[in-house]
Design a protein around this motif. Structure first.
Motif, PDB file in Angstrom:
ATOM      1  N   CYS A   1       0.827  -1.213   0.000  1.00 30.52           N
ATOM      2  CA  CYS A   1       0.000   0.000   0.000  1.00 30.52           C
ATOM      3  C   CYS A   1       0.861   1.263   0.000  1.00 30.52           C
ATOM      4  CB  CYS A   1      -0.964  -0.019   1.176  1.00 30.52           C
ATOM      5  SG  CYS A   1      -2.307  -1.232   0.949  1.00 30.52           S
ATOM      6  N   PHE A   2       2.037   1.210   0.587  1.00 27.37           N
ATOM      7  CA  PHE A   2       2.976   2.332   0.471  1.00 27.37           C
ATOM      8  C   PHE A   2       3.377   2.538  -0.978  1.00 27.37           C
ATOM      9  CE2 PHE A   2       7.560   3.172  -0.105  1.00 27.37           C
ATOM     10  CZ  PHE A   2       7.568   4.525   0.197  1.00 27.37           C
ATOM     11  N   LEU A   3       3.786   1.477  -1.658  1.00 26.28           N
ATOM     12  CA  LEU A   3       4.202   1.582  -3.053  1.00 26.28           C
ATOM     13  C   LEU A   3       3.061   2.036  -3.952  1.00 26.28           C
ATOM     14  CD1 LEU A   3       6.471  -1.571  -3.403  1.00 26.28           C
ATOM     15  CD2 LEU A   3       7.208   0.815  -3.442  1.00 26.28           C
ATOM     16  N   ALA A   4       1.844   1.679  -3.593  1.00 29.39           N
ATOM     17  CA  ALA A   4       0.680   2.084  -4.380  1.00 29.39           C
ATOM     18  C   ALA A   4       0.331   3.547  -4.196  1.00 29.39           C
ATOM     19  CB  ALA A   4      -0.517   1.216  -4.000  1.00 29.39           C
ATOM     20  N   SER A   5       0.800   4.139  -3.121  1.00 24.68           N
ATOM     21  CA  SER A   5       0.380   5.484  -2.743  1.00 24.68           C
ATOM     22  C   SER A   5       1.318   6.563  -3.271  1.00 24.68           C
ATOM     23  CB  SER A   5       0.323   5.586  -1.214  1.00 24.68           C
ATOM     24  OG  SER A   5       1.637   5.695  -0.670  1.00 24.68           O
ATOM     25  N   ASP A   6       0.898   7.811  -3.113  1.00 25.34           N
ATOM     26  CA  ASP A   6       1.728   8.942  -3.532  1.00 25.34           C
ATOM     27  C   ASP A   6       2.989   9.089  -2.686  1.00 25.34           C
ATOM     28  OD1 ASP A   6       0.001   9.581  -5.561  1.00 25.34           O
ATOM     29  OD2 ASP A   6      -1.070  11.126  -4.430  1.00 25.34           O
ATOM     30  N   ALA A   7       3.034   8.415  -1.544  1.00 27.57           N
ATOM     31  CA  ALA A   7       4.247   8.463  -0.720  1.00 27.57           C
ATOM     32  C   ALA A   7       5.430   7.848  -1.455  1.00 27.57           C
ATOM     33  CB  ALA A   7       4.019   7.732   0.605  1.00 27.57           C
ATOM     34  N   ALA A   8       5.147   7.002  -2.448  1.00 25.37           N
ATOM     35  CA  ALA A   8       6.200   6.363  -3.250  1.00 25.37           C
ATOM     36  C   ALA A   8       6.194   6.903  -4.681  1.00 25.37           C
ATOM     37  CB  ALA A   8       6.009   4.851  -3.259  1.00 25.37           C
ATOM     38  N   SER A   9       5.887   8.179  -4.830  1.00 27.49           N
ATOM     39  CA  SER A   9       5.671   8.763  -6.158  1.00 27.49           C
ATOM     40  C   SER A   9       6.911   8.772  -7.049  1.00 27.49           C
ATOM     41  CB  SER A   9       5.137  10.192  -6.014  1.00 27.49           C
ATOM     42  OG  SER A   9       6.032  10.987  -5.252  1.00 27.49           O
ATOM     43  N   PHE A  10       8.108   8.596  -6.476  1.00 32.38           N
ATOM     44  CA  PHE A  10       9.333   8.581  -7.288  1.00 32.38           C
ATOM     45  C   PHE A  10       9.951   7.188  -7.324  1.00 32.38           C
ATOM     46  CE2 PHE A  10      13.700  10.305  -8.420  1.00 32.38           C
ATOM     47  CZ  PHE A  10      13.303  10.798  -9.653  1.00 32.38           C
ATOM     48  N   VAL A  11       9.137   6.172  -7.075  1.00 32.60           N
ATOM     49  CA  VAL A  11       9.605   4.787  -7.079  1.00 32.60           C
ATOM     50  C   VAL A  11       8.933   4.036  -8.208  1.00 32.60           C
ATOM     51  CG1 VAL A  11       9.812   2.642  -5.774  1.00 32.60           C
ATOM     52  CG2 VAL A  11       9.885   4.845  -4.568  1.00 32.60           C
ATOM     53  N   THR A  12       9.712   3.553  -9.158  1.00 26.85           N
ATOM     54  CA  THR A  12       9.179   2.696 -10.211  1.00 26.85           C
ATOM     55  C   THR A  12      10.268   1.769 -10.727  1.00 26.85           C
ATOM     56  OG1 THR A  12       7.761   2.643 -12.182  1.00 26.85           O
ATOM     57  CG2 THR A  12       9.634   4.182 -12.232  1.00 26.85           C
ATOM     58  N   GLY A  13       9.855   0.594 -11.190  1.00 27.23           N
ATOM     59  CA  GLY A  13      10.807  -0.404 -11.668  1.00 27.23           C
ATOM     60  C   GLY A  13      11.585  -1.093 -10.568  1.00 27.23           C
ATOM     61  N   ALA A  14      11.156  -0.942  -9.321  1.00 22.19           N
ATOM     62  CA  ALA A  14      11.900  -1.479  -8.181  1.00 22.19           C
ATOM     63  C   ALA A  14      11.351  -2.834  -7.746  1.00 22.19           C
ATOM     64  CB  ALA A  14      11.835  -0.509  -7.001  1.00 22.19           C
ATOM     65  N   ASP A  15      12.190  -3.575  -7.055  1.00 21.63           N
ATOM     66  CA  ASP A  15      11.805  -4.859  -6.465  1.00 21.63           C
ATOM     67  C   ASP A  15      12.121  -4.778  -4.985  1.00 21.63           C
ATOM     68  OD1 ASP A  15      11.216  -7.485  -5.854  1.00 21.63           O
ATOM     69  OD2 ASP A  15      13.065  -8.291  -6.709  1.00 21.63           O
ATOM     70  N   TRP A  16      11.084  -4.634  -4.158  1.00 24.92           N
ATOM     71  CA  TRP A  16      11.252  -4.435  -2.718  1.00 24.92           C
ATOM     72  C   TRP A  16      11.192  -5.770  -1.984  1.00 24.92           C
ATOM     73  CZ3 TRP A  16      10.291   0.346   0.406  1.00 24.92           C
ATOM     74  CH2 TRP A  16      10.553   1.494  -0.337  1.00 24.92           C
ATOM     75  N   ALA A  17      12.245  -6.103  -1.272  1.00 23.89           N
ATOM     76  CA  ALA A  17      12.275  -7.324  -0.470  1.00 23.89           C
ATOM     77  C   ALA A  17      11.556  -7.094   0.854  1.00 23.89           C
ATOM     78  CB  ALA A  17      13.712  -7.746  -0.203  1.00 23.89           C
ATOM     79  N   VAL A  18      10.701  -8.040   1.222  1.00 19.72           N
ATOM     80  CA  VAL A  18      10.063  -8.049   2.544  1.00 19.72           C
ATOM     81  C   VAL A  18      10.327  -9.437   3.103  1.00 19.72           C
ATOM     82  CG1 VAL A  18       7.939  -7.650   3.849  1.00 19.72           C
ATOM     83  CG2 VAL A  18       8.277  -6.489   1.652  1.00 19.72           C
ATOM     84  N   ASP A  19      11.545  -9.618   3.617  1.00 23.15           N
ATOM     85  CA  ASP A  19      11.997 -10.975   3.945  1.00 23.15           C
ATOM     86  C   ASP A  19      12.761 -11.077   5.254  1.00 23.15           C
ATOM     87  OD1 ASP A  19      14.397  -9.758   3.375  1.00 23.15           O
ATOM     88  OD2 ASP A  19      14.883 -10.992   1.632  1.00 23.15           O
ATOM     89  N   GLY A  20      12.658 -10.064   6.091  1.00 22.93           N
ATOM     90  CA  GLY A  20      13.343 -10.125   7.379  1.00 22.93           C
ATOM     91  C   GLY A  20      14.849 -10.182   7.280  1.00 22.93           C
ATOM     92  N   GLY A  21      15.394  -9.739   6.138  1.00 26.30           N
ATOM     93  CA  GLY A  21      16.849  -9.736   5.953  1.00 26.30           C
ATOM     94  C   GLY A  21      17.411 -11.027   5.401  1.00 26.30           C
ATOM     95  N   LEU A  22      16.559 -12.017   5.131  1.00 27.69           N
ATOM     96  CA  LEU A  22      17.048 -13.332   4.685  1.00 27.69           C
ATOM     97  C   LEU A  22      17.826 -13.223   3.375  1.00 27.69           C
ATOM     98  CD1 LEU A  22      17.115 -16.386   5.156  1.00 27.69           C
ATOM     99  CD2 LEU A  22      14.930 -16.534   3.939  1.00 27.69           C
TER     100      LEU A  22
END
Length: 255
Positions: A229-250
């Protein structure tokens, strides 16, 4: 709160697990939400629960690998809400196959759900975003796009393809003000992960997985939903083409 106020969010595979958490979080953040899933009973129950609490939610039983059915379902969402501002391609499946015994039909089924469906959903929702001059697509990939393990063939190939699709699509639609990003969860407490632990021949596999997690625990679907939901929102307005890991650092651990 309210990061997605006045936005229309479409989520695939929204009846359970990460998809359900994304639907719930998007509603909490002020969005009108449509979600698709094959599991009709669970989808109806979630829709009724959220609408009873004041959420603007519609549900449709849709096979996201069926281009014609998908076209009709998206048209219904557009008729109900007028547009789609955010698409979350969450529908996916695990697979535990062998490169020799796996049939062509089984291969196609995996890639239809994990990769082709994301293309089809984008194909049918992008016109609304392009017409309005903006929008956001978030593809739910996996840590397996970069690192994988024995016994999950060819899941890594499909998720790697989804990350590649994310990059390519981001470049193609940036001129229209549309952003496209991927989120790559690691071990998240969902039915799919529980299934993986249950079918694994090593009965100690869950404990071993926990031992190599830098944060020392398995993540929750809600934690993934917050990033989506952060990436979907205007808070991430300058983020595109990225791959965000949500993996606890694994994914950064040498182990």
């Amino acid at each position: 709160m309210g990061r997605l106020t006045d936005r229309v969010v479409l989520v695939t595979g929204g009846s359970r697990g990460i998809g359900r958490a994304i639907v719930e979080t998007a509603v909490r953040e002020g969005a009108a939400v449509a979600f698709f899933d094959l599991e009709e009973k669970a989808g109806i129950a979630l829709r009724e629960e959220l609408t009873a609490n004041g959420g603007r939610v519609v549900f449709a039983q849709v096979d996201v690998t069926d281009g014609q059915a998908l076209s009709t379902a998206v048209a219904d969402v557009l008729a109900a809400y007028g547009c789609v501002d955010v698409l979350v391609n969450n529908a996916g499946r695990n697979v535990y196959a062998d490169p020799v015994s796996m049939t062509e039909a089984e291969w196609d089924q995996v890639f239809d759900v994990d990769l082709k469906a994301a293309f089809l959903c984008a194909k049918h929702t992008l016109p609304s975003m392009i017409e309005r001059g903006g929008g956001s697509i978030v593809n739910i990939a996996s840590l397996h796009a970069k690192l994988t393990c024995d016994g999950m063939y060819p899941y890594a190939a499909a998720k790697s393809g989804l990350v590649g699709l994310t990059r390519s699509m981001a470049l193609n639609v940036a001129k229209h003000g549309v952003r496209v990003n991927a989120v790559s969860p690691g071990y998240i407490r969902t039915a799919l992960v529980d299934e993986y632990f249950a079918q694994h021949p090593d009965r100690d596999v869950e404990r071993k997985a926990l031992e190599v997690h830098p944060l020392g625990r398995i993540g929750t679907a809600e934690e993934v939903a917050e990033v989506v939901c952060f990436l979907a929102s205007d808070a991430a307005s300058f983020v595109t083409g990225a791959d965000w890991a949500v993996d606890g650092g694994l994914g950064v651990r040498f182990a």
